[in-house]
Design a protein around this motif. Structure first.
Motif, PDB file in Angstrom:
ATOM      1  N   MET A  40      -6.658   6.910  -6.391  1.00 38.07           N
ATOM      2  CA  MET A  40      -6.907   6.580  -7.682  1.00 38.07           C
ATOM      3  C   MET A  40      -7.256   7.629  -8.720  1.00 38.07           C
ATOM      4  N   PHE A  41      -7.609   8.859  -8.010  1.00 40.99           N
ATOM      5  CA  PHE A  41      -7.931   9.891  -8.780  1.00 40.99           C
ATOM      6  C   PHE A  41      -6.643  10.509  -9.753  1.00 40.99           C
ATOM      7  N   CYS A  42      -5.393  10.164  -9.353  1.00 41.87           N
ATOM      8  CA  CYS A  42      -4.220  10.458  -9.953  1.00 41.87           C
ATOM      9  C   CYS A  42      -3.379   9.373 -10.440  1.00 41.87           C
ATOM     10  N   HIS A  43      -3.410   8.374  -9.827  1.00 37.16           N
ATOM     11  CA  HIS A  43      -2.614   7.122  -9.752  1.00 37.16           C
ATOM     12  C   HIS A  43      -3.523   6.020 -10.565  1.00 37.16           C
ATOM     13  N   THR A  44      -2.930   5.284 -11.140  1.00 36.70           N
ATOM     14  CA  THR A  44      -3.376   3.752 -11.486  1.00 36.70           C
ATOM     15  C   THR A  44      -2.325   2.931 -11.020  1.00 36.70           C
ATOM     16  N   ASN A  45      -2.615   1.496 -11.075  1.00 39.08           N
ATOM     17  CA  ASN A  45      -1.805   0.536 -10.498  1.00 39.08           C
ATOM     18  C   ASN A  45      -0.727   0.200 -11.751  1.00 39.08           C
ATOM     19  N   ASP A  46      -1.061   0.284 -13.207  1.00 41.30           N
ATOM     20  CA  ASP A  46      -0.131   0.009 -14.107  1.00 41.30           C
ATOM     21  C   ASP A  46       0.223   0.763 -15.157  1.00 41.30           C
ATOM     22  N   ALA A  47      -0.617   1.952 -15.319  1.00 38.55           N
ATOM     23  CA  ALA A  47      -0.623   2.928 -16.406  1.00 38.55           C
ATOM     24  C   ALA A  47      -0.217   4.342 -15.938  1.00 38.55           C
ATOM     25  N   PRO A  48       0.890   4.748 -16.206  1.00 42.23           N
ATOM     26  CA  PRO A  48       1.000   6.430 -15.690  1.00 42.23           C
ATOM     27  C   PRO A  48      -0.017   7.223 -16.103  1.00 42.23           C
ATOM     28  N   PHE A  49      -0.513   8.134 -15.470  1.00 40.71           N
ATOM     29  CA  PHE A  49      -1.773   8.926 -15.898  1.00 40.71           C
ATOM     30  C   PHE A  49      -1.375  10.406 -15.284  1.00 40.71           C
ATOM     31  N   LEU A  50      -1.893  11.018 -14.596  1.00 44.84           N
ATOM     32  CA  LEU A  50      -1.867  12.255 -13.968  1.00 44.84           C
ATOM     33  C   LEU A  50      -0.420  11.986 -13.093  1.00 44.84           C
ATOM     34  N   ALA A  51      -0.021  10.683 -12.581  1.00 44.50           N
ATOM     35  CA  ALA A  51       1.093  10.703 -11.591  1.00 44.50           C
ATOM     36  C   ALA A  51       1.671   9.348 -12.172  1.00 44.50           C
ATOM     37  N   PRO A  52       2.851   9.035 -11.714  1.00 40.47           N
ATOM     38  CA  PRO A  52       3.305   7.817 -11.976  1.00 40.47           C
ATOM     39  C   PRO A  52       2.553   6.600 -11.404  1.00 40.47           C
ATOM     40  N   SER A  53       2.577   5.639 -12.244  1.00 40.08           N
ATOM     41  CA  SER A  53       1.806   4.374 -11.780  1.00 40.08           C
ATOM     42  C   SER A  53       2.341   3.599 -10.438  1.00 40.08           C
ATOM     43  N   PHE A  54       1.569   3.052  -9.570  1.00 40.70           N
ATOM     44  CA  PHE A  54       2.014   2.475  -8.452  1.00 40.70           C
ATOM     45  C   PHE A  54       3.175   1.388  -8.750  1.00 40.70           C
ATOM     46  N   GLN A  55       2.774   0.714  -9.863  1.00 37.74           N
ATOM     47  CA  GLN A  55       4.091  -0.230 -10.467  1.00 37.74           C
ATOM     48  C   GLN A  55       5.460   0.321 -10.760  1.00 37.74           C
ATOM     49  N   GLN A  56       5.351   1.648 -11.230  1.00 36.39           N
ATOM     50  CA  GLN A  56       6.642   2.230 -11.678  1.00 36.39           C
ATOM     51  C   GLN A  56       7.141   2.584 -10.254  1.00 36.39           C
ATOM     52  N   ILE A  57       6.402   3.103  -9.146  1.00 33.00           N
ATOM     53  CA  ILE A  57       7.077   3.927  -7.935  1.00 33.00           C
ATOM     54  C   ILE A  57       7.393   2.707  -6.943  1.00 33.00           C
ATOM     55  N   SER A  58       6.849   1.415  -7.159  1.00 36.28           N
ATOM     56  CA  SER A  58       7.123   0.139  -6.635  1.00 36.28           C
ATOM     57  C   SER A  58       8.307  -0.302  -7.117  1.00 36.28           C
ATOM     58  N   GLU A  59       8.645  -0.233  -8.448  1.00 31.57           N
ATOM     59  CA  GLU A  59       9.942  -0.580  -9.232  1.00 31.57           C
ATOM     60  C   GLU A  59      11.210   0.187  -8.836  1.00 31.57           C
ATOM     61  N   ARG A  60      10.750   1.333  -8.480  1.00 36.24           N
ATOM     62  CA  ARG A  60      11.875   2.447  -8.300  1.00 36.24           C
ATOM     63  C   ARG A  60      12.248   2.302  -6.672  1.00 36.24           C
ATOM     64  N   TYR A  61      11.462   2.315  -5.981  1.00 39.00           N
ATOM     65  CA  TYR A  61      11.686   2.334  -4.487  1.00 39.00           C
ATOM     66  C   TYR A  61      11.775   1.022  -3.839  1.00 39.00           C
ATOM     67  N   ARG A  62      11.344  -0.236  -4.265  1.00 40.52           N
ATOM     68  CA  ARG A  62      11.023  -1.581  -3.530  1.00 40.52           C
ATOM     69  C   ARG A  62      12.308  -1.809  -2.906  1.00 40.52           C
ATOM     70  N   LYS A  63      13.583  -1.720  -3.438  1.00 40.51           N
ATOM     71  CA  LYS A  63      14.880  -2.225  -2.903  1.00 40.51           C
ATOM     72  C   LYS A  63      15.643  -1.232  -2.409  1.00 40.51           C
ATOM     73  N   ALA A  64      15.196   0.045  -2.478  1.00 39.22           N
ATOM     74  CA  ALA A  64      15.917   1.351  -1.832  1.00 39.22           C
ATOM     75  C   ALA A  64      16.019   1.207  -0.247  1.00 39.22           C
ATOM     76  N   PRO A  65      16.945   1.226   0.609  1.00 45.35           N
ATOM     77  CA  PRO A  65      16.760   1.346   1.803  1.00 45.35           C
ATOM     78  C   PRO A  65      16.346   2.463   2.190  1.00 45.35           C
ATOM     79  N   ASN A  66      15.561   2.572   3.521  1.00 43.81           N
ATOM     80  CA  ASN A  66      14.873   4.017   3.901  1.00 43.81           C
ATOM     81  C   ASN A  66      13.766   4.511   2.951  1.00 43.81           C
ATOM     82  N   ALA A  67      13.436   3.998   1.658  1.00 49.65           N
ATOM     83  CA  ALA A  67      12.661   4.717   0.922  1.00 49.65           C
ATOM     84  C   ALA A  67      11.117   4.655   1.362  1.00 49.65           C
ATOM     85  N   ARG A  68      10.980   3.315   2.290  1.00 48.81           N
ATOM     86  CA  ARG A  68       9.669   3.370   2.796  1.00 48.81           C
ATOM     87  C   ARG A  68       9.289   4.434   3.873  1.00 48.81           C
TER      88      ARG A  68
END
Ligand code: HEC
Length: 113
Positions: A40-68
């Motif tokens: 959480m130094f660089c990420h937040t759950n819902d607001a892009p800050f120094l890094a993409p938010s975890f919600q953005q990351i989840s949105e992007r990869y959740r359905k992508a095979p092999n992303a995990r």
């Protein structure tokens, strides 16, 4: 009580139940690991800050095979940037090495955001 009023009362109860179950889910967050590795130094759950938010990351990869698996490896070993010019620093520059099990736990949590 008319039909509209009783619908509103029911809706209120459903909202309360949803709020309560969200609280339970939030407690399953692996907070010790997140603290230890300063996520959480660089990420937040819902607001892009120094890094993409975890919600953005989840949105992007959740359905992508092999992303995990890709993300777990990237968390432990580093890799090139996927969001901009700045790659995520290596574990050594964050909180120390991350075991495969811890990387798995963290990525499952990120993808559930
Ligand atoms: C020093 C800042 C910093 C810290 C600490 C940090 N991150 Fe990141 N993270 C970034 C940046 C910057 C990016 C975007 C990199 C990119 O473009 O791929 C990123 C990207 C990511 C991604 C997406 C990677 C991709 O390939 O799309 C995940 C997942 C992630 N971080 C998880 C975590 C977790 C979990 C932790 C804690 C163990 C953590 N980060 C700690 C800065 C950080």
């Amino acid at each position: 009580m008319n039909a509209l009023q009783s619908t509103c009362v029911n809706f209120g109860i459903v909202s309360l139940l949803v709020a309560a179950s969200n609280t339970v889910l939030a407690q399953s967050e692996p907070s010790a690991l997140i603290d230890q590795h300063h996520c959480m130094f660089c990420h937040t759950n819902d607001a892009p800050f120094l890094a993409p938010s975890f919600q953005q990351i989840s949105e992007r990869y959740r359905k992508a095979p092999n992303a995990r698996v890709m993300l777990e490896n990237k968390l432990r070993l580093g890799g090139k940037a996927h969001w901009g010019d700045i790659a995520m620093p290596l574990p050594a520059d964050r909180g120390g090495p991350i075991t495969p099990e811890d990387a798995h736990t963290l990525i499952i949590w990120v993808l559930s955001q």
